[in-house]
Design an enzyme around this catalytic site. Structure first.
Site, PDB file in Angstrom:
ATOM      1  N   GLU A 165      23.303  79.276  39.787  1.00  0.00           N
ATOM      2  CA  GLU A 165      23.878  78.329  40.757  1.00  0.00           C
ATOM      3  C   GLU A 165      25.389  78.472  40.936  1.00  0.00           C
ATOM      4  OE1 GLU A 165      22.505  74.417  39.622  1.00  0.00           O
ATOM      5  OE2 GLU A 165      20.417  75.066  39.574  1.00  0.00           O
ATOM      6  N   ASN A 208      20.232  83.456  39.635  1.00  0.00           N
ATOM      7  CA  ASN A 208      19.250  82.401  39.943  1.00  0.00           C
ATOM      8  C   ASN A 208      19.926  81.281  40.731  1.00  0.00           C
ATOM      9  OD1 ASN A 208      16.547  81.318  39.382  1.00  0.00           O
ATOM     10  ND2 ASN A 208      17.596  79.771  38.142  1.00  0.00           N
ATOM     11  N   HIS A 245      12.825  74.685  44.770  1.00  0.00           N
ATOM     12  CA  HIS A 245      12.593  73.226  44.686  1.00  0.00           C
ATOM     13  C   HIS A 245      12.447  72.754  46.125  1.00  0.00           C
ATOM     14  CE1 HIS A 245      13.421  73.048  40.425  1.00  0.00           C
ATOM     15  NE2 HIS A 245      14.572  73.664  40.599  1.00  0.00           N
ATOM     16  N   GLU A 273      11.523  78.231  39.680  1.00  0.00           N
ATOM     17  CA  GLU A 273      11.487  76.796  39.298  1.00  0.00           C
ATOM     18  C   GLU A 273      10.684  76.002  40.315  1.00  0.00           C
ATOM     19  OE1 GLU A 273      15.450  75.262  38.612  1.00  0.00           O
ATOM     20  OE2 GLU A 273      16.099  77.101  37.607  1.00  0.00           O
ATOM     21  N   ASP A 275       8.649  73.652  42.533  1.00  0.00           N
ATOM     22  CA  ASP A 275       8.001  72.341  42.633  1.00  0.00           C
ATOM     23  C   ASP A 275       8.146  71.891  44.080  1.00  0.00           C
ATOM     24  OD1 ASP A 275      10.731  71.592  42.532  1.00  0.00           O
ATOM     25  OD2 ASP A 275      10.559  70.698  40.533  1.00  0.00           O
TER      26      ASP A 275
HETATM   27  O1  9MR Z   1      14.507  70.222  34.562  1.00  0.00           O
HETATM   28  C1  9MR Z   1      15.776  70.145  34.001  1.00  0.00           C
HETATM   29  C2  9MR Z   1      16.053  68.705  33.590  1.00  0.00           C
HETATM   30  O2  9MR Z   1      15.231  68.340  32.501  1.00  0.00           O
HETATM   31  C3  9MR Z   1      17.512  68.528  33.230  1.00  0.00           C
HETATM   32  O3  9MR Z   1      17.762  67.166  33.015  1.00  0.00           O
HETATM   33  C4  9MR Z   1      18.359  69.091  34.336  1.00  0.00           C
HETATM   34  C5  9MR Z   1      19.803  68.930  33.996  1.00  0.00           C
HETATM   35  O4  9MR Z   1      20.638  69.622  34.832  1.00  0.00           O
HETATM   36  O5  9MR Z   1      18.060  70.441  34.560  1.00  0.00           O
HETATM   37  C6  9MR Z   1      16.784  70.614  35.026  1.00  0.00           C
HETATM   38  O6  9MR Z   1      16.527  71.950  35.345  1.00  0.00           O
HETATM   39  C7  9MR Z   1      17.359  72.518  36.354  1.00  0.00           C
HETATM   40  C8  9MR Z   1      17.464  73.997  36.073  1.00  0.00           C
HETATM   41  O7  9MR Z   1      17.938  74.203  34.787  1.00  0.00           O
HETATM   42  C9  9MR Z   1      18.350  74.683  37.085  1.00  0.00           C
HETATM   43  N1  9MR Z   1      17.937  74.420  38.427  1.00  0.00           N
HETATM   44  C10 9MR Z   1      17.715  73.036  38.770  1.00  0.00           C
HETATM   45  C11 9MR Z   1      16.771  72.394  37.774  1.00  0.00           C
HETATM   46  C12 9MR Z   1      16.442  70.984  38.196  1.00  0.00           C
HETATM   47  O8  9MR Z   1      17.572  70.174  38.109  1.00  0.00           O
END
Ligand code: 9MR
Length: 673
Positions: A165, A208, A245, A273, A275
């Protein structure tokens, strides 16, 4: 490994058991076994060489409903938060790998692959990093973090999200502000990838991001320009992760175009990732189809298992509901992968079969898939005693090669059985393993030491190690497990030979099994901590007064999802042909109960095998199961077994060392998974 190799030019009486005739030109390698439609996501994705993964939270691994779905459906996992900087290096130089280890060790033991997420990200970054104000400090901190985390998981991660990101939302197409961007400038991404490649050259290195799925978006274009530039300048990047997402509508119409445009730059693409708000089946199917239609789309990861596990649980975006039931989106996903939803009945059957192996087996065989490839200095008649693991998208096969000058070892790898015949053969006498008598190899990854082991016979039980299974020159010189042959073997060997060493470990101990061509199966023991040293307590684990009924080539495996171990031993039947008998036990040091152990109900014998066109072999001899994983637990699936074996032209005969052994693959036909 047959002992007759020791006999040199002498004729052994055993040869009378083998039909004698002139050597006949071997058949050519033929195609792969036919694919069947699978009923789980991972198994179906694997049929096209892809993975189907999920994010996993260490905190949920104690939930049996969660792990049951995890182990049934997914063949790749991504630690959801456990590899992020705030967990792995909460203060400078203080690393905490506990939570990530939990996920990685569990997955590795079950043959699930692991995505590493993530090394450099502005979020979930501890305060001590974001408050650094000096570029040199930050650069060395970043490099050290990348190197330390990657070293920890060396050999166990198929793809790393090196940078996550880094691009800004909106119309700029530029990097977002962050401590990395602000202090190190645009070049920080390149520096991170270079540090990652030098830390570990093996895993795929990915960039990513989210909201880069729609081709015309400025953010997508920004990332595309970066990857194009990296490829043009040789900056090491191997893949792009599209987080995916999505909102209720699912992927943008251009998603497949985006994937194939990136792939055309020479990188793999992965959906990392996934969903989708409200999980419309059509939206999931469209996403999966976009990946299936792009050859370099290597896998899909959903961001959680049940809706209740999701970071956006209010939107019910996943494939399983809160009770762990499959949602309509699950069926749409499975069929878009090419699989078929199991009927109620089939599911019930396969649940039953996971509890135990069946007591009757039948198989279909490929033709000969792997034949010797003699070269100027290797005059080889037969390729035998295969050992195989599936690791990092490839089958890695080691085997004995036999000819007039004796025995040594060969290594080859390929991604699909249809490629097995054309793989390059690497002769291991060119490595530190060296020339001379080395035979009957067994390969596995010893996870506690993060090292590959090749076990083989040299007269003693020997081994070599290698940090990289795909590097044929990386093997160490032979070392012995025993200072000399254990007394109990000397006392029982008779006119036999000490052969076919086999190592398997449970969570506490490792065992070394071996045979003597004289009706005895031996077992020695050491602890997981002491391995490869400390093998003692050699005992007779099984015996038969008919030496040919318990001859050699023993294999021992853990059956996935059960408390069962499977023992296979090669026998010579009343017709002089080789076949396998089978037993089970609840523990590796336990006693063995017959499963399919007779000539009339064999584990694998020419008469419970169907062959493609004519029987290219009547012997089902020394081989190895295709495992579910690749570590020292030697875990095999409980159904749809596959067995790589040696067979040969039934009309061949003569000097044992010159017999034309070839390798073929059995696939279990009476299997309900
Ligand atoms: O799913 C993850 C969640 O449990 C955490 O609280 C969050 C914190 O930033 O991160 C989520 O996963 C993220 C991933 O690492 C990177 N892309 C976005 C995802 C959803 O926020």
């Amino acid at each position: 490994m047959n002992p007759l190799k020791h006999l040199g030019p002498r004729r052994a009486s055993l040869l009378a058991l083998l039909a004698a005739a002139a050597l006949v030109t071997p058949g050519t390698a033929t195609g792969a076994p036919e694919a069947v439609k699978a009923s789980t996501l991972g198994a179906q994705a694997a049929q096209s060489g892809r993975y189907f993964g999920t994010a996993v939270a260490a905190g949920r691994l104690g939930d049996g409903a969660y792990t049951a779905i995890l182990d049934r459906e997914f063949n790749s996992v991504t630690p959801e938060n456990e590899m992020k900087w705030d967990t792995t290096e909460p203060s400078r130089g203080q690393f905490n790998f506990g939570p990530a280890d939990q996920i990685v060790n569990r997955a590795t033991a079950r043959g699930q692959r692991v995505r590493g997420h993530t090394l450099v990200w502005h979020s979930q970054l501890p305060g001590w990093v974001s408050s650094i104000r000096d570029a040199d400090t930050l650069r060395s901190v970043m490099n050290n973090h990348i190197t330390s985390v990657m070293n920890r998981y060396k050999g166990r991660i198929h793809s790393w999200d090196v940078v996550n990101e880094a691009f800004a939302d909106g119309g700029s197409g530029q990097h977002r502000p962050s401590v990395f961007q602000n202090l190190l400038g645009d070049g920080f991404i390149e520096q991170a990838f270079r540090a990652a490649r030098s830390a570990d050259p093996a895993p795929k290195l990915c960039y990513n991001d989210y909201n880069i799925e729609n081709w015309s978006d400025a953010k997508t274009q920004g990332v595309y320009r970066m990857v194009r530039d990296f490829k043009a300048r040789g900056v090491p990047i191997d893949c792009v992760g599209f987080q995916s997402h999505f909102g209720t509508g699912g992927p943008p119409a251009s998603f497949q175009t985006t994937l194939s445009n990136f792939a055309a730059l020479g990188v793999d693409v992965q959906i990392t990732e996934l969903d989708i708000a409200q999980a419309s089946p059509t939206a999931y199917a469209n996403t999966v189809r976009a990946c299936m239609n792009v050859a370099r789309c290597k896998g899909i990861t959903v961001w959680g298992i049940r809706d209740s596990d999701s970071w956006r649980s209010g939107e019910n975006p996943l494939l399983f509901d809160r009770g762990g039931n499959k949602k309509p989106a699950y069926n749409a996903t499975l069929s878009a992968l090419g699989g078929t939803a199991a009927t109620q009945k089939a599911t019930a059957l396969s649940t039953r079969s996971a509890a135990a192996l069946p007591s009757r087996f039948s198989w279909s065989s490929s033709g000969p898939l792997i034949a010797p490839k003699p070269d100027a200095t290797h005059n080889i008649a037969g390729i035998k005693d295969p050992t195989v693991v599936h690791y990092n998208g490839k089958y890695h096969v080691f085997a004995s090669v036999a000819g007039s000058s004796g025995y040594n070892l060969v290594y080859l790898n390929f991604s699909d059985w249809s490629q097995a015949g054309s793989a390059t053969h690497h002769y291991l006498d060119r490595s530190a393993i060296g020339a001379g008598y080395r035979a009957a190899p067994q390969v596995f990854y010893y996870a506690p030491q993060r090292l590959w082991y090749l076990v083989y016979q040299t007269g003693n039980a020997s081994y070599s190690t290698n940090p990289d299974i795909s590097n044929p020159n990386g093997w160490s010189a032979p070392r012995n497990f025993y200072s000399s042959m254990p007394d109990i073997i000397k006392q029982n060997l008779g006119s036999g030979y000490w052969v076919d060493m086999w190592v398997i470990c449970d969570s506490a101990d490792c065992y070394l099994f071996s045979s003597d061509d004289n009706g005895h199966l031996y077992r020695s023991q050491t602890t997981v901590g002491q391995f490869p040293g400390g093998f003692t307590n050699t005992v007779i684990a099984a015996q038969d007064s008919n030496r040919y009924a318990l001859f050699e080539a023993s294999n021992v495996y853990k059956v996935q999802g059960t408390n069962q171990y499977l023992l296979l031993v090669e026998a010579i039947g009343s017709n002089g042909r080789r076949y396998f008998r089978s037993w089970t036990s609840g523990s590796l040091a336990g006693s063995w109960t017959p499963l399919a152990a007779s000539e009339s109900n064999p584990f694998a014998r020419a008469d419970n095998v169907t062959f493609p066109s004519g029987s290219w072999t009547r012997d089902i001899s020394h081989g190895e199961m295709i495992r579910a994983g690749y570590d020292q637990t030697l875990t095999i699936p409980s159904c749809r077994l596959q067995y790589l074996y040696q067979g040969m032209n039934p009309n061949a005969g003569g000097d044992y060392n010159l017999l034309p052994w070839r390798l073929g693959l059995l696939t279990q036909t009476t299997s309900s998974c």
